[in-house]
Design a protein around this motif. Structure first.
Motif, PDB file in Angstrom:
ATOM      1  N   TYR A  25     -11.882   4.268   4.927  1.00  0.00           N
ATOM      2  CA  TYR A  25     -11.379   3.430   6.046  1.00  0.00           C
ATOM      3  C   TYR A  25     -12.590   2.748   6.837  1.00  0.00           C
ATOM      4  O   TYR A  25     -12.148   1.238   7.138  1.00  0.00           O
ATOM      5  CB  TYR A  25     -10.685   4.191   7.018  1.00  0.00           C
ATOM      6  N   TYR A  96      -4.347  -4.959   2.038  1.00  0.00           N
ATOM      7  CA  TYR A  96      -3.288  -4.096   1.208  1.00  0.00           C
ATOM      8  C   TYR A  96      -3.617  -3.852  -0.016  1.00  0.00           C
ATOM      9  O   TYR A  96      -3.260  -2.783  -0.487  1.00  0.00           O
ATOM     10  CB  TYR A  96      -2.012  -5.206   1.261  1.00  0.00           C
ATOM     11  N   LEU A  99      -5.763  -0.651   0.210  1.00  0.00           N
ATOM     12  CA  LEU A  99      -5.015   0.571   0.786  1.00  0.00           C
ATOM     13  C   LEU A  99      -3.851   0.986  -0.131  1.00  0.00           C
ATOM     14  O   LEU A  99      -3.604   2.141  -0.416  1.00  0.00           O
ATOM     15  CB  LEU A  99      -4.231   0.279   1.990  1.00  0.00           C
ATOM     16  N   GLY A 103      -2.431   4.459  -4.307  1.00  0.00           N
ATOM     17  CA  GLY A 103      -1.508   4.914  -3.365  1.00  0.00           C
ATOM     18  C   GLY A 103       0.009   4.285  -3.683  1.00  0.00           C
ATOM     19  O   GLY A 103       0.287   4.555  -4.793  1.00  0.00           O
ATOM     20  N   ASP A 123      -1.450   5.088   1.447  1.00  0.00           N
ATOM     21  CA  ASP A 123      -2.670   4.994   0.759  1.00  0.00           C
ATOM     22  C   ASP A 123      -2.824   6.308  -0.176  1.00  0.00           C
ATOM     23  O   ASP A 123      -2.084   7.182   0.038  1.00  0.00           O
ATOM     24  CB  ASP A 123      -3.927   4.787   1.646  1.00  0.00           C
ATOM     25  N   ARG A 124      -4.112   6.504  -0.811  1.00  0.00           N
ATOM     26  CA  ARG A 124      -4.347   7.328  -1.676  1.00  0.00           C
ATOM     27  C   ARG A 124      -4.535   8.711  -1.081  1.00  0.00           C
ATOM     28  O   ARG A 124      -4.139   9.772  -1.803  1.00  0.00           O
ATOM     29  CB  ARG A 124      -5.552   6.988  -2.521  1.00  0.00           C
ATOM     30  N   TRP A 129       0.310   2.845   6.260  1.00  0.00           N
ATOM     31  CA  TRP A 129      -0.281   1.688   6.979  1.00  0.00           C
ATOM     32  C   TRP A 129       0.875   0.311   6.828  1.00  0.00           C
ATOM     33  O   TRP A 129       1.322   0.385   5.673  1.00  0.00           O
ATOM     34  CB  TRP A 129      -1.348   1.279   6.139  1.00  0.00           C
TER      35      TRP A 129
END
Length: 138
Positions: A25, A96, A99, A103, A123-124, A129
């Motif tokens: 992040y 995008y 993330l 994911g 996300d993974r 998000w």
């Protein structure tokens, strides 16, 4: 009335992977940094080296996270998501793509009436998000 010292911080609980997540992040946002991190030692109760508690910031917003040493029957849900207003289409596309990698795409990038360009992903790590092109860029 709330005390002036009171603060509300988004808290993310992982079952392993907290440090990997916060590193990921903080790599995505320009104004991001790890503010504090403490790890479990050999005496536990969590696995040695995993995150006992960490504080990090993304775009001026503080977050906390831990690696839970207790297994729990729940995870992250899209009912609670991080909403990001992007200043440019390039920034939106970059975030995008990063993330969504490994994911799950909930709403592919597109125009949905309420926004010229918007996308929603888990996300993974399972964190949800919502990414939106800022009003100023429309």
């Amino acid at each position: 009335m709330a005390s002036m010292s009171q603060k509300i911080t988004t808290f993310l609980m992982f079952e392993g992977g907290a440090e990997e997540a916060l590193t990921f992040y903080t790599s995505l946002f320009e104004d991001a940094q790890v503010l504090d991190i403490s790890r479990y030692g050999a005496d536990g109760p969590g696995e040695a080296g995993t995150v006992q508690r960490a504080t990090f910031s993304l775009a001026g917003q503080q977050f906390m996270c831990i690696d839970s040493h207790v297994e729990h029957g729940f995870g992250f849900t899209p009912a609670m998501s991080l909403f990001v207003e992007c200043d440019s289409e390039a920034e939106l596309d970059r975030l995008y793509s990063a993330l969504a990698d490994k994911g799950e795409e909930l709403m592919p990038l597109g125009s949905y009436g309420f926004s010229v360009k918007f996308g929603w992903v888990n996300d993974r790590f399972g964190v949800s998000w919502q990414l939106n092109l800022s009003e100023q860029q429309r």
